[in-house]
Design a protein around this motif. Structure first.
Motif, PDB file in Angstrom:
ATOM      1  N   GLN A  37      54.173  33.095  50.979  1.00  0.00           N
ATOM      2  CA  GLN A  37      54.832  33.307  49.686  1.00  0.00           C
ATOM      3  C   GLN A  37      53.829  33.858  48.669  1.00  0.00           C
ATOM      4  OE1 GLN A  37      56.467  29.744  47.955  1.00  0.00           O
ATOM      5  NE2 GLN A  37      57.519  30.854  46.334  1.00  0.00           N
ATOM      6  N   ASN A  38      52.609  33.335  48.698  1.00  0.00           N
ATOM      7  CA  ASN A  38      51.583  33.824  47.772  1.00  0.00           C
ATOM      8  C   ASN A  38      51.271  35.299  48.006  1.00  0.00           C
ATOM      9  OD1 ASN A  38      51.435  31.343  46.596  1.00  0.00           O
ATOM     10  ND2 ASN A  38      49.399  30.835  47.352  1.00  0.00           N
ATOM     11  N   ARG A  39      51.255  35.707  49.261  1.00  0.00           N
ATOM     12  CA  ARG A  39      51.005  37.119  49.571  1.00  0.00           C
ATOM     13  C   ARG A  39      52.072  37.993  48.914  1.00  0.00           C
ATOM     14  NH1 ARG A  39      52.302  37.511  54.592  1.00  0.00           N
ATOM     15  NH2 ARG A  39      50.505  36.393  55.389  1.00  0.00           N
ATOM     16  N   LEU A  40      53.332  37.562  48.997  1.00  0.00           N
ATOM     17  CA  LEU A  40      54.420  38.319  48.375  1.00  0.00           C
ATOM     18  C   LEU A  40      54.284  38.324  46.849  1.00  0.00           C
ATOM     19  CD1 LEU A  40      57.417  37.050  50.562  1.00  0.00           C
ATOM     20  CD2 LEU A  40      56.217  39.252  50.737  1.00  0.00           C
ATOM     21  N   LEU A  41      53.942  37.168  46.290  1.00  0.00           N
ATOM     22  CA  LEU A  41      53.746  37.091  44.837  1.00  0.00           C
ATOM     23  C   LEU A  41      52.628  38.020  44.376  1.00  0.00           C
ATOM     24  CD1 LEU A  41      54.044  33.238  44.218  1.00  0.00           C
ATOM     25  CD2 LEU A  41      55.572  35.011  43.313  1.00  0.00           C
ATOM     26  N   ILE A  42      51.527  38.025  45.100  1.00  0.00           N
ATOM     27  CA  ILE A  42      50.386  38.870  44.734  1.00  0.00           C
ATOM     28  C   ILE A  42      50.771  40.339  44.817  1.00  0.00           C
ATOM     29  CG2 ILE A  42      48.085  39.608  45.473  1.00  0.00           C
ATOM     30  CD1 ILE A  42      47.608  36.587  46.221  1.00  0.00           C
ATOM     31  N   ASN A  43      51.519  40.705  45.857  1.00  0.00           N
ATOM     32  CA  ASN A  43      51.971  42.101  45.964  1.00  0.00           C
ATOM     33  C   ASN A  43      52.840  42.485  44.780  1.00  0.00           C
ATOM     34  OD1 ASN A  43      50.635  42.594  48.359  1.00  0.00           O
ATOM     35  ND2 ASN A  43      52.388  42.081  49.644  1.00  0.00           N
ATOM     36  N   GLU A  44      53.766  41.592  44.401  1.00  0.00           N
ATOM     37  CA  GLU A  44      54.637  41.885  43.262  1.00  0.00           C
ATOM     38  C   GLU A  44      53.840  41.948  41.958  1.00  0.00           C
ATOM     39  OE1 GLU A  44      58.716  40.305  41.057  1.00  0.00           O
ATOM     40  OE2 GLU A  44      58.105  39.394  42.962  1.00  0.00           O
ATOM     41  N   ILE A  45      52.902  41.036  41.792  1.00  0.00           N
ATOM     42  CA  ILE A  45      52.054  41.050  40.593  1.00  0.00           C
ATOM     43  C   ILE A  45      51.289  42.371  40.502  1.00  0.00           C
ATOM     44  CG2 ILE A  45      49.989  40.004  39.557  1.00  0.00           C
ATOM     45  CD1 ILE A  45      51.093  37.267  40.678  1.00  0.00           C
ATOM     46  N   ASN A  46      50.723  42.817  41.621  1.00  0.00           N
ATOM     47  CA  ASN A  46      49.979  44.081  41.630  1.00  0.00           C
ATOM     48  C   ASN A  46      50.874  45.266  41.302  1.00  0.00           C
ATOM     49  OD1 ASN A  46      47.472  42.966  42.188  1.00  0.00           O
ATOM     50  ND2 ASN A  46      47.744  43.122  44.403  1.00  0.00           N
ATOM     51  N   GLN A  47      52.074  45.294  41.886  1.00  0.00           N
ATOM     52  CA  GLN A  47      53.007  46.389  41.596  1.00  0.00           C
ATOM     53  C   GLN A  47      53.393  46.398  40.130  1.00  0.00           C
ATOM     54  OE1 GLN A  47      56.254  45.787  44.312  1.00  0.00           O
ATOM     55  NE2 GLN A  47      55.105  46.530  46.091  1.00  0.00           N
ATOM     56  N   ASN A  48      53.672  45.224  39.578  1.00  0.00           N
ATOM     57  CA  ASN A  48      54.024  45.135  38.163  1.00  0.00           C
ATOM     58  C   ASN A  48      52.875  45.595  37.279  1.00  0.00           C
ATOM     59  OD1 ASN A  48      56.537  44.110  38.822  1.00  0.00           O
ATOM     60  ND2 ASN A  48      56.015  41.992  38.353  1.00  0.00           N
ATOM     61  N   HIS A  49      51.684  45.217  37.646  1.00  0.00           N
ATOM     62  CA  HIS A  49      50.507  45.603  36.860  1.00  0.00           C
ATOM     63  C   HIS A  49      50.308  47.116  36.890  1.00  0.00           C
ATOM     64  CE1 HIS A  49      46.610  45.171  34.947  1.00  0.00           C
ATOM     65  NE2 HIS A  49      46.081  45.936  35.898  1.00  0.00           N
ATOM     66  N   GLU A  50      50.442  47.694  38.085  1.00  0.00           N
ATOM     67  CA  GLU A  50      50.256  49.143  38.221  1.00  0.00           C
ATOM     68  C   GLU A  50      51.338  49.929  37.498  1.00  0.00           C
ATOM     69  OE1 GLU A  50      49.989  49.817  42.427  1.00  0.00           O
ATOM     70  OE2 GLU A  50      48.024  48.837  42.575  1.00  0.00           O
ATOM     71  N   SER A  51      52.537  49.358  37.384  1.00  0.00           N
ATOM     72  CA  SER A  51      53.641  50.073  36.723  1.00  0.00           C
ATOM     73  C   SER A  51      53.424  50.198  35.221  1.00  0.00           C
ATOM     74  CB  SER A  51      54.968  49.366  36.987  1.00  0.00           C
ATOM     75  OG  SER A  51      55.102  48.207  36.186  1.00  0.00           O
ATOM     76  N   LYS A  52      52.700  49.261  34.648  1.00  0.00           N
ATOM     77  CA  LYS A  52      52.421  49.220  33.206  1.00  0.00           C
ATOM     78  C   LYS A  52      53.692  49.160  32.351  1.00  0.00           C
ATOM     79  CE  LYS A  52      47.819  51.060  33.463  1.00  0.00           C
ATOM     80  NZ  LYS A  52      47.276  49.932  34.182  1.00  0.00           N
ATOM     81  N   ILE A  53      54.812  48.809  32.961  1.00  0.00           N
ATOM     82  CA  ILE A  53      56.073  48.645  32.233  1.00  0.00           C
ATOM     83  C   ILE A  53      56.030  47.276  31.556  1.00  0.00           C
ATOM     84  CG2 ILE A  53      58.584  48.437  32.482  1.00  0.00           C
ATOM     85  CD1 ILE A  53      58.319  50.296  34.946  1.00  0.00           C
TER      86      ILE A  53
END
Length: 117
Positions: A37-53
């Motif tokens: 679950q943490n791996r999925l959370l980290i992936n989502e956090i990284n995607q959100n960060h890169e989006s800068k939205i």
């Protein structure tokens, strides 16, 4: 790993109780599920960060809190496992004064005695 069930611990004739092993296995499965679950959370956090939205960045606050809570749960599970394992080893080696312990592969090894213990 399944065949490595610590069956020769203590004086060689005692075995860890099956319930203890089931408890260990259950805890390790819980830990693995949380880490997945943490791996999925980290992936989502990284995607959100890169989006800068802005909305995605705001969402990261909650995701990071969830990640931190999961890490605390893993630490607690490992702490409980450590305590259970220590108690199991103490119980399985009672009466064993030979100074020889059996590893999970069935080979004997000498116990190390720490000063002050």
């Amino acid at each position: 790993m399944e065949g490595d069930t610590f069956s020769g611990l203590g004086n060689g004739s005692s075995q860890l109780d099956g319930k203890v092993m089931q408890s260990f296995q259950k805890s390790f499965v819980q830990v693995q599920n949380i880490l997945d679950q943490n791996r999925l959370l980290i992936n989502e956090i990284n995607q959100n960060h890169e989006s800068k939205i802005p909305d995605n960045l705001s969402r990261n606050v909650g995701l990071i809190r969830e990640l931190n809570n999961n890490i605390r749960r893993v630490v607690d599970l490992y702490s409980d496992l450590s305590t259970s394992f220590t108690k199991s080893m103490d119980a399985s080696s009672e009466g064993d004064s030979s100074g020889v312990a059996f590893k999970s592969d069935g080979k004997a090894g000498h116990k190390r005695h720490r000063p002050g213990s």
